[in-house]
Enzyme design. Sequence first.
Site, PDB file in Angstrom:
ATOM      1  N   HIS A   1       0.885  -1.185   0.000  1.00 20.97           N
ATOM      2  CA  HIS A   1       0.000   0.000   0.000  1.00 20.97           C
ATOM      3  C   HIS A   1       0.915   1.225   0.000  1.00 20.97           C
ATOM      4  O   HIS A   1       1.681   1.430  -0.945  1.00 20.97           O
ATOM      5  CB  HIS A   1      -0.934  -0.109   1.205  1.00 20.97           C
ATOM      6  CG  HIS A   1      -2.079   0.854   1.260  1.00 20.97           C
ATOM      7  ND1 HIS A   1      -2.421   1.689   0.233  1.00 20.97           N
ATOM      8  CD2 HIS A   1      -2.981   1.106   2.260  1.00 20.97           C
ATOM      9  CE1 HIS A   1      -3.474   2.409   0.584  1.00 20.97           C
ATOM     10  NE2 HIS A   1      -3.832   2.082   1.816  1.00 20.97           N
TER      11      HIS A   1
ATOM     12  N   HIS B   1      -2.218  -2.148 -10.081  1.00 20.61           N
ATOM     13  CA  HIS B   1      -3.251  -1.590  -9.224  1.00 20.61           C
ATOM     14  C   HIS B   1      -4.473  -2.476  -9.228  1.00 20.61           C
ATOM     15  O   HIS B   1      -4.825  -3.042 -10.259  1.00 20.61           O
ATOM     16  CB  HIS B   1      -3.638  -0.172  -9.685  1.00 20.61           C
ATOM     17  CG  HIS B   1      -4.266   0.618  -8.593  1.00 20.61           C
ATOM     18  ND1 HIS B   1      -5.593   0.489  -8.280  1.00 20.61           N
ATOM     19  CD2 HIS B   1      -3.739   1.505  -7.722  1.00 20.61           C
ATOM     20  CE1 HIS B   1      -5.857   1.284  -7.259  1.00 20.61           C
ATOM     21  NE2 HIS B   1      -4.751   1.906  -6.885  1.00 20.61           N
TER      22      HIS B   1
ATOM     23  N   ASP C   1       2.349   5.770  -6.648  1.00 20.25           N
ATOM     24  CA  ASP C   1       3.561   5.788  -5.828  1.00 20.25           C
ATOM     25  C   ASP C   1       4.856   5.837  -6.631  1.00 20.25           C
ATOM     26  O   ASP C   1       5.906   6.148  -6.079  1.00 20.25           O
ATOM     27  CB  ASP C   1       3.587   4.555  -4.913  1.00 20.25           C
ATOM     28  CG  ASP C   1       2.533   4.650  -3.840  1.00 20.25           C
ATOM     29  OD1 ASP C   1       2.420   5.727  -3.236  1.00 20.25           O
ATOM     30  OD2 ASP C   1       1.805   3.669  -3.617  1.00 20.25           O
TER      31      ASP C   1
HETATM   32  N1  COA Z   1       5.097  -6.391 -10.187  1.00 19.89           N
HETATM   33  C1  COA Z   1       5.073  -7.567 -10.843  1.00 19.89           C
HETATM   34  N2  COA Z   1       3.928  -8.234 -11.054  1.00 19.89           N
HETATM   35  C2  COA Z   1       2.791  -7.695 -10.610  1.00 19.89           C
HETATM   36  C3  COA Z   1       2.762  -6.471  -9.936  1.00 19.89           C
HETATM   37  C4  COA Z   1       3.981  -5.818  -9.731  1.00 19.89           C
HETATM   38  N3  COA Z   1       4.021  -4.645  -9.119  1.00 19.89           N
HETATM   39  N4  COA Z   1       1.489  -6.159  -9.619  1.00 19.89           N
HETATM   40  C5  COA Z   1       0.729  -7.153 -10.073  1.00 19.89           C
HETATM   41  N5  COA Z   1       1.524  -8.076 -10.665  1.00 19.89           N
HETATM   42  C6  COA Z   1       1.083  -9.279 -11.344  1.00 19.89           C
HETATM   43  C7  COA Z   1       0.862 -10.422 -10.370  1.00 19.89           C
HETATM   44  O1  COA Z   1       2.034 -11.178 -10.143  1.00 19.89           O
HETATM   45  C8  COA Z   1      -0.179 -11.196 -11.103  1.00 19.89           C
HETATM   46  O2  COA Z   1       0.444 -11.844 -12.210  1.00 19.89           O
HETATM   47  P1  COA Z   1       0.141 -13.341 -12.606  1.00 19.89           P
HETATM   48  O3  COA Z   1      -1.322 -13.333 -12.942  1.00 19.89           O
HETATM   49  O4  COA Z   1       1.055 -13.597 -13.717  1.00 19.89           O
HETATM   50  O5  COA Z   1       0.445 -14.126 -11.349  1.00 19.89           O
HETATM   51  C9  COA Z   1      -1.063 -10.121 -11.703  1.00 19.89           C
HETATM   52  O6  COA Z   1      -0.197  -9.019 -11.908  1.00 19.89           O
HETATM   53  C10 COA Z   1      -2.234  -9.693 -10.831  1.00 19.89           C
HETATM   54  O7  COA Z   1      -1.744  -9.328  -9.541  1.00 19.89           O
HETATM   55  P2  COA Z   1      -2.599  -9.362  -8.202  1.00 19.89           P
HETATM   56  O8  COA Z   1      -1.695  -9.710  -7.059  1.00 19.89           O
HETATM   57  O9  COA Z   1      -3.826 -10.218  -8.377  1.00 19.89           O
HETATM   58  O10 COA Z   1      -3.079  -7.898  -8.090  1.00 19.89           O
HETATM   59  P3  COA Z   1      -3.775  -7.248  -6.825  1.00 19.89           P
HETATM   60  O11 COA Z   1      -4.922  -6.493  -7.320  1.00 19.89           O
HETATM   61  O12 COA Z   1      -4.065  -8.279  -5.778  1.00 19.89           O
HETATM   62  O13 COA Z   1      -2.649  -6.320  -6.212  1.00 19.89           O
HETATM   63  C11 COA Z   1      -1.237  -4.477  -5.935  1.00 19.89           C
HETATM   64  C12 COA Z   1      -2.573  -4.968  -6.473  1.00 19.89           C
HETATM   65  C13 COA Z   1      -1.193  -2.969  -6.019  1.00 19.89           C
HETATM   66  C14 COA Z   1      -1.078  -4.892  -4.448  1.00 19.89           C
HETATM   67  C15 COA Z   1      -0.103  -5.085  -6.798  1.00 19.89           C
HETATM   68  O14 COA Z   1      -0.200  -4.623  -8.118  1.00 19.89           O
HETATM   69  C16 COA Z   1       1.270  -4.825  -6.212  1.00 19.89           C
HETATM   70  O15 COA Z   1       1.736  -5.598  -5.362  1.00 19.89           O
HETATM   71  N6  COA Z   1       1.947  -3.725  -6.647  1.00 19.89           N
HETATM   72  C17 COA Z   1       3.226  -3.357  -6.109  1.00 19.89           C
HETATM   73  C18 COA Z   1       3.028  -2.581  -4.827  1.00 19.89           C
HETATM   74  C19 COA Z   1       2.495  -1.201  -5.092  1.00 19.89           C
HETATM   75  O16 COA Z   1       2.974  -0.489  -5.958  1.00 19.89           O
HETATM   76  N7  COA Z   1       1.508  -0.813  -4.285  1.00 19.89           N
HETATM   77  C20 COA Z   1       0.917   0.521  -4.351  1.00 19.89           C
HETATM   78  C21 COA Z   1      -0.486   0.454  -4.848  1.00 19.89           C
HETATM   79  S1  COA Z   1      -1.145   2.071  -5.146  1.00 19.89           S
END
Ligand code: COA
Length: 373
Positions: free
Chosen positions: A218, A257, A309
């Site tokens: 987050h 996201h 971010d």
């Molecule tokens: N880097 C690499 N892969 C990512 C990713 C990232 N930042 N964000 C999502 N993915 C990939 C996942 O591995 C998954 O891939 P797959 O289907 O091949 O396994 C797919 O995208 C979907 O991811 P998922 O975990 O289901 O998305 P989510 O909706 O649960 O999570 C976040 C959303 C924001 C938590 C996630 O994108 C993330 O961890 N981002 C990095 C942290 C971040 O920047 N957070 C700030 C948010 S404003």
Amino acid sequence: MTEKGLQDVVAAETRISDIDGERGKLWYVGYDIEDLARDSNFEEVVYLLHHLELPTRDQLDELNEFLVSEREPSPFLVSLMPTLAQQTSPMSMLRTSVSAASAYDPDGWEHTPEANYRKAMRLVAKTPALIAMYHRMRTGQETVPPNPKLPHAANFLWMLLGEEPDPELADALDVSLVLYADHTMNASTFTARVIASTLSDMFSAITGAIAALKGPLHGGANEEAMKMLEEVADPARAEAYVKDKLARKERIMGFGHRVYRHVEDPRARILRELSRRIGERVGDLRWWEISRAIEEVVLREKGLYPNVDFYVASLYHCLGIPHDLMTPVFAMARMAGWTAHVREQYADNRIIRPDSEYIGPRDRTYVPIDERG
Ligand code: COA
């Protein structure tokens, strides 16, 4: 059926903000974030999120006067800060300070809408001072009193860095605070609303929200993104770095996201340009160039766009904000949205109590402790 991570589950009705994840749009109370980022400022957005209308000049003056008069933390918080500055991380300091701020709040345990509004505005007003005071104490510098002539963003830079900021840099911080101020039912706002729904107090709800924001999935992502920029160190290294990380199934911080799945986060678009402008202004475009190189590879290799971010990292670096204060600055902005959501929850409350699906064993026979093998 269970929706892991509560994706697409509607947990509350709100008038505060709205997202169209397909088109990449964000509105506060019906106003497009692009218009607010360009024409408004943080204080006006604080008013909007809490009153659901843009203020008149008089209404904004009145709010400003209150915020300015409430910038100084209580003597109790000032007395805690030397210990917090030595012993805790910045987000732990903020979580503890907001919890402790309940001790000497002039409205005490009063729970009326008026008292909760004043508590909310005090939290908005005092957060910059807490972060700045913490940083100056931990680095052995004199603390800097608030400057009543400066607006919220500029005053924060003044208290943090001890000199009046270049207006263009202060404006850039102000825009980022507008962009960070609210974002519907994100994890920390949901946390705040769950706590508020038990009719617990404002400080408890916001303490919980800060705890949720702290995590790297987050709010902690901006600091993690900055660490990545430092590790990459050169745009030419971005390709190998990102490919290696993806091959190891690691996440690239500041990308992806839950809601903007196939489009760019509208806040990232504004911040990309702002980060470039400020990089040019301070004569250090390196971080922006590294960011652009990473962005290009992550989009090509994984189809992921940067979120709010990512470009905040290079922007805040150029504003002189220490890297481990990037998430507290996010909290400083989101204080506006969290407190507005808490008040909205109180105004039409039903305790938030979802269900769970039991997936463990059933109908087991109890075995006395001495007979277990
Ligand atoms: N880097 C690499 N892969 C990512 C990713 C990232 N930042 N964000 C999502 N993915 C990939 C996942 O591995 C998954 O891939 P797959 O289907 O091949 O396994 C797919 O995208 C979907 O991811 P998922 O975990 O289901 O998305 P989510 O909706 O649960 O999570 C976040 C959303 C924001 C938590 C996630 O994108 C993330 O961890 N981002 C990095 C942290 C971040 O920047 N957070 C700030 C948010 S404003």
